[in-house]
Motif scaffolding. Sequence first.
Motif, PDB file in Angstrom:
ATOM      1  N   ALA A  36       0.844  -1.185   0.000  1.00 33.28           N
ATOM      2  CA  ALA A  36       0.000   0.000   0.000  1.00 33.28           C
ATOM      3  C   ALA A  36       0.885   1.243   0.000  1.00 33.28           C
ATOM      4  CB  ALA A  36      -0.925   0.016   1.210  1.00 33.28           C
ATOM      5  N   LEU A  37       0.431   2.275  -0.708  1.00 30.32           N
ATOM      6  CA  LEU A  37       1.111   3.562  -0.740  1.00 30.32           C
ATOM      7  C   LEU A  37       0.116   4.633  -0.333  1.00 30.32           C
ATOM      8  CD1 LEU A  37       2.909   3.216  -4.197  1.00 30.32           C
ATOM      9  CD2 LEU A  37       3.936   2.886  -1.951  1.00 30.32           C
ATOM     10  N   GLY A  38       0.555   5.608   0.452  1.00 33.11           N
ATOM     11  CA  GLY A  38      -0.383   6.628   0.883  1.00 33.11           C
ATOM     12  C   GLY A  38       0.294   7.907   1.321  1.00 33.11           C
ATOM     13  N   ILE A  39      -0.528   8.958   1.437  1.00 33.25           N
ATOM     14  CA  ILE A  39      -0.031  10.244   1.880  1.00 33.25           C
ATOM     15  C   ILE A  39      -1.165  10.986   2.587  1.00 33.25           C
ATOM     16  CG2 ILE A  39      -0.587  11.377  -0.308  1.00 33.25           C
ATOM     17  CD1 ILE A  39       1.883  13.152   0.115  1.00 33.25           C
ATOM     18  N   ILE A  40      -0.835  11.721   3.656  1.00 33.05           N
ATOM     19  CA  ILE A  40      -1.784  12.558   4.371  1.00 33.05           C
ATOM     20  C   ILE A  40      -1.204  13.973   4.445  1.00 33.05           C
ATOM     21  CG2 ILE A  40      -3.043  12.964   6.521  1.00 33.05           C
ATOM     22  CD1 ILE A  40      -2.854  10.017   7.134  1.00 33.05           C
ATOM     23  N   GLU A  41      -1.965  14.949   3.981  1.00 37.01           N
ATOM     24  CA  GLU A  41      -1.556  16.346   4.057  1.00 37.01           C
ATOM     25  C   GLU A  41      -2.614  17.117   4.845  1.00 37.01           C
ATOM     26  OE1 GLU A  41       1.172  17.763   3.157  1.00 37.01           O
ATOM     27  OE2 GLU A  41       2.098  16.089   2.082  1.00 37.01           O
ATOM     28  N   THR A  42      -2.182  17.909   5.843  1.00 34.57           N
ATOM     29  CA  THR A  42      -3.101  18.648   6.696  1.00 34.57           C
ATOM     30  C   THR A  42      -2.663  20.097   6.827  1.00 34.57           C
ATOM     31  OG1 THR A  42      -3.553  16.642   7.997  1.00 34.57           O
ATOM     32  CG2 THR A  42      -4.210  18.743   8.962  1.00 34.57           C
ATOM     33  N   LEU A  43      -3.619  21.023   6.668  1.00 35.03           N
ATOM     34  CA  LEU A  43      -3.392  22.443   6.892  1.00 35.03           C
ATOM     35  C   LEU A  43      -4.027  22.817   8.224  1.00 35.03           C
ATOM     36  CD1 LEU A  43      -2.517  25.292   5.942  1.00 35.03           C
ATOM     37  CD2 LEU A  43      -4.764  25.480   4.824  1.00 35.03           C
ATOM     38  N   ASN A  44      -3.234  23.355   9.138  1.00 35.87           N
ATOM     39  CA  ASN A  44      -3.676  23.693  10.488  1.00 35.87           C
ATOM     40  C   ASN A  44      -3.704  25.216  10.645  1.00 35.87           C
ATOM     41  OD1 ASN A  44      -4.360  23.680  13.159  1.00 35.87           O
ATOM     42  ND2 ASN A  44      -2.580  22.537  13.864  1.00 35.87           N
ATOM     43  N   ILE A  45      -4.872  25.776  10.963  1.00 36.40           N
ATOM     44  CA  ILE A  45      -5.028  27.229  11.098  1.00 36.40           C
ATOM     45  C   ILE A  45      -5.500  27.553  12.516  1.00 36.40           C
ATOM     46  CG2 ILE A  45      -6.164  29.302  10.225  1.00 36.40           C
ATOM     47  CD1 ILE A  45      -6.664  27.794   7.609  1.00 36.40           C
ATOM     48  N   ASP A  46      -4.715  28.348  13.250  1.00 37.39           N
ATOM     49  CA  ASP A  46      -5.101  28.823  14.577  1.00 37.39           C
ATOM     50  C   ASP A  46      -5.585  30.262  14.447  1.00 37.39           C
ATOM     51  OD1 ASP A  46      -4.454  26.486  16.057  1.00 37.39           O
ATOM     52  OD2 ASP A  46      -2.326  27.023  15.981  1.00 37.39           O
ATOM     53  N   PHE A  47      -6.903  30.468  14.607  1.00 34.61           N
ATOM     54  CA  PHE A  47      -7.439  31.817  14.554  1.00 34.61           C
ATOM     55  C   PHE A  47      -7.042  32.603  15.808  1.00 34.61           C
ATOM     56  CE2 PHE A  47     -10.367  29.225  11.983  1.00 34.61           C
ATOM     57  CZ  PHE A  47     -10.234  29.888  10.759  1.00 34.61           C
ATOM     58  N   ASP A  48      -7.089  31.949  16.944  1.00 36.16           N
ATOM     59  CA  ASP A  48      -6.569  32.464  18.199  1.00 36.16           C
ATOM     60  C   ASP A  48      -6.339  31.258  19.105  1.00 36.16           C
ATOM     61  OD1 ASP A  48      -9.060  31.836  19.509  1.00 36.16           O
ATOM     62  OD2 ASP A  48      -9.861  33.747  18.803  1.00 36.16           O
ATOM     63  N   GLU A  49      -6.070  31.476  20.373  1.00 37.15           N
ATOM     64  CA  GLU A  49      -5.747  30.366  21.263  1.00 37.15           C
ATOM     65  C   GLU A  49      -6.942  29.467  21.548  1.00 37.15           C
ATOM     66  OE1 GLU A  49      -6.306  32.884  25.445  1.00 37.15           O
ATOM     67  OE2 GLU A  49      -4.351  32.074  24.864  1.00 37.15           O
ATOM     68  N   ASN A  50      -8.137  29.915  21.172  1.00 33.73           N
ATOM     69  CA  ASN A  50      -9.347  29.131  21.456  1.00 33.73           C
ATOM     70  C   ASN A  50     -10.023  28.563  20.209  1.00 33.73           C
ATOM     71  OD1 ASN A  50      -9.246  29.618  24.303  1.00 33.73           O
ATOM     72  ND2 ASN A  50     -10.088  31.665  23.943  1.00 33.73           N
ATOM     73  N   LYS A  51      -9.569  28.938  19.027  1.00 28.59           N
ATOM     74  CA  LYS A  51     -10.239  28.526  17.798  1.00 28.59           C
ATOM     75  C   LYS A  51      -9.233  27.941  16.821  1.00 28.59           C
ATOM     76  CE  LYS A  51     -13.563  32.326  18.293  1.00 28.59           C
ATOM     77  NZ  LYS A  51     -14.070  33.576  17.693  1.00 28.59           N
ATOM     78  N   ASN A  52      -9.566  26.771  16.297  1.00 31.28           N
ATOM     79  CA  ASN A  52      -8.638  26.064  15.413  1.00 31.28           C
ATOM     80  C   ASN A  52      -9.395  25.391  14.275  1.00 31.28           C
ATOM     81  OD1 ASN A  52      -7.402  23.062  14.915  1.00 31.28           O
ATOM     82  ND2 ASN A  52      -5.776  24.589  15.016  1.00 31.28           N
ATOM     83  N   LEU A  53      -8.819  25.433  13.079  1.00 31.91           N
ATOM     84  CA  LEU A  53      -9.401  24.787  11.901  1.00 31.91           C
ATOM     85  C   LEU A  53      -8.344  23.916  11.235  1.00 31.91           C
ATOM     86  CD1 LEU A  53     -11.699  24.451   9.794  1.00 31.91           C
ATOM     87  CD2 LEU A  53     -10.713  26.420   8.593  1.00 31.91           C
ATOM     88  N   LYS A  54      -8.728  22.681  10.920  1.00 30.89           N
ATOM     89  CA  LYS A  54      -7.848  21.766  10.191  1.00 30.89           C
ATOM     90  C   LYS A  54      -8.542  21.321   8.908  1.00 30.89           C
ATOM     91  CE  LYS A  54      -5.636  19.861  14.344  1.00 30.89           C
ATOM     92  NZ  LYS A  54      -5.408  18.634  15.158  1.00 30.89           N
ATOM     93  N   ILE A  55      -7.809  21.338   7.803  1.00 36.13           N
ATOM     94  CA  ILE A  55      -8.310  20.885   6.505  1.00 36.13           C
ATOM     95  C   ILE A  55      -7.247  19.967   5.907  1.00 36.13           C
ATOM     96  CG2 ILE A  55      -9.096  21.562   4.216  1.00 36.13           C
ATOM     97  CD1 ILE A  55      -9.773  24.292   5.345  1.00 36.13           C
ATOM     98  N   GLY A  56      -7.671  18.843   5.343  1.00 38.65           N
ATOM     99  CA  GLY A  56      -6.674  17.928   4.802  1.00 38.65           C
ATOM    100  C   GLY A  56      -7.216  16.939   3.808  1.00 38.65           C
ATOM    101  N   VAL A  57      -6.302  16.154   3.263  1.00 38.63           N
ATOM    102  CA  VAL A  57      -6.654  15.101   2.313  1.00 38.63           C
ATOM    103  C   VAL A  57      -5.824  13.866   2.628  1.00 38.63           C
ATOM    104  CG1 VAL A  57      -4.947  15.903   0.617  1.00 38.63           C
ATOM    105  CG2 VAL A  57      -6.887  14.499  -0.144  1.00 38.63           C
ATOM    106  N   ASN A  58      -6.431  12.710   2.493  1.00 37.09           N
ATOM    107  CA  ASN A  58      -5.779  11.429   2.745  1.00 37.09           C
ATOM    108  C   ASN A  58      -5.940  10.567   1.495  1.00 37.09           C
ATOM    109  OD1 ASN A  58      -4.792   9.007   3.678  1.00 37.09           O
ATOM    110  ND2 ASN A  58      -6.298   8.744   5.301  1.00 37.09           N
ATOM    111  N   LEU A  59      -4.844  10.141   0.904  1.00 35.70           N
ATOM    112  CA  LEU A  59      -4.852   9.286  -0.288  1.00 35.70           C
ATOM    113  C   LEU A  59      -4.159   7.968   0.039  1.00 35.70           C
ATOM    114  CD1 LEU A  59      -3.752  11.891  -3.001  1.00 35.70           C
ATOM    115  CD2 LEU A  59      -6.089  11.179  -2.435  1.00 35.70           C
TER     116      LEU A  59
END
Length: 244
Positions: A36-59
């Motif tokens: 099996a071959l695979g990759i995971i890429e994640t973008l991590n965004i901290d709006f402030d110390e209390n708010k966080n957003l993660k966006i990613g793709v897994n192949l």
Amino acid sequence: MIGFYNELEMLGSLQANYENIGNSNAMGISIYDDYALGIIETLNIDFDENKNLKIGVNLKNDNINHTDKPLPGATGTNDNNKISDLSTSIFAEYAQSINDILRFALNGSYDRNDFLKGSSTNNKDLTSIKHLQGWTLQGIVYLSPTDWSTIYVNVGKKSKFPTLKDRYSTTWGNRTPSPDISPESAINYELGAKFDYESTHFSIAAFYNDINDMLISVSDPTNSCLNGSQCSKLINAKEGYAYG
């Protein structure tokens, strides 16, 4: 990258009689060469110390190469199966702390599995595999009344794809392949608590899963498995549930 190589020699009628599998011709070598071959890429965004957003793709690309051949001097023909598929997941999660006691997280994903190629020397139908798709949406609320305790509630809709093994494994010749089974879909409910006080760690949870298209194993009246009798087959039950 992960992979393995496994060679298994069956002992023919001696093993068949010992295990009472009813197949005195179970004689040969079964070779598995999968990777099996695979990759995971994640973008991590901290709006402030209390708010966080993660966006990613897994192949993930799974490749199966399975060969059955008779032992030297035994009758039979070679059977070689090569199957490859691609699993894709696009996901996102938003988490926020309301105060020192209350926080929550929302996450979701779009998941898809595509059949890439397949071949068989034993005339198995590898062309009927369809692409599978599903989605996940989940919300979790955490309540921490003290520094050492957390209570959480989790509600989510999830999908579970059948693997290539689920669709094509013959499990020692006793199961008929089921290339057209559909993904399971479930609404999951969970209530739990965690306690961490000094050297004491304790957790407890209760869950209930309301499942659609649940995968179950049933008898195959056509007896079309390799053994020719006492065959089983995976199918989708309309509804099911699990709890604990």
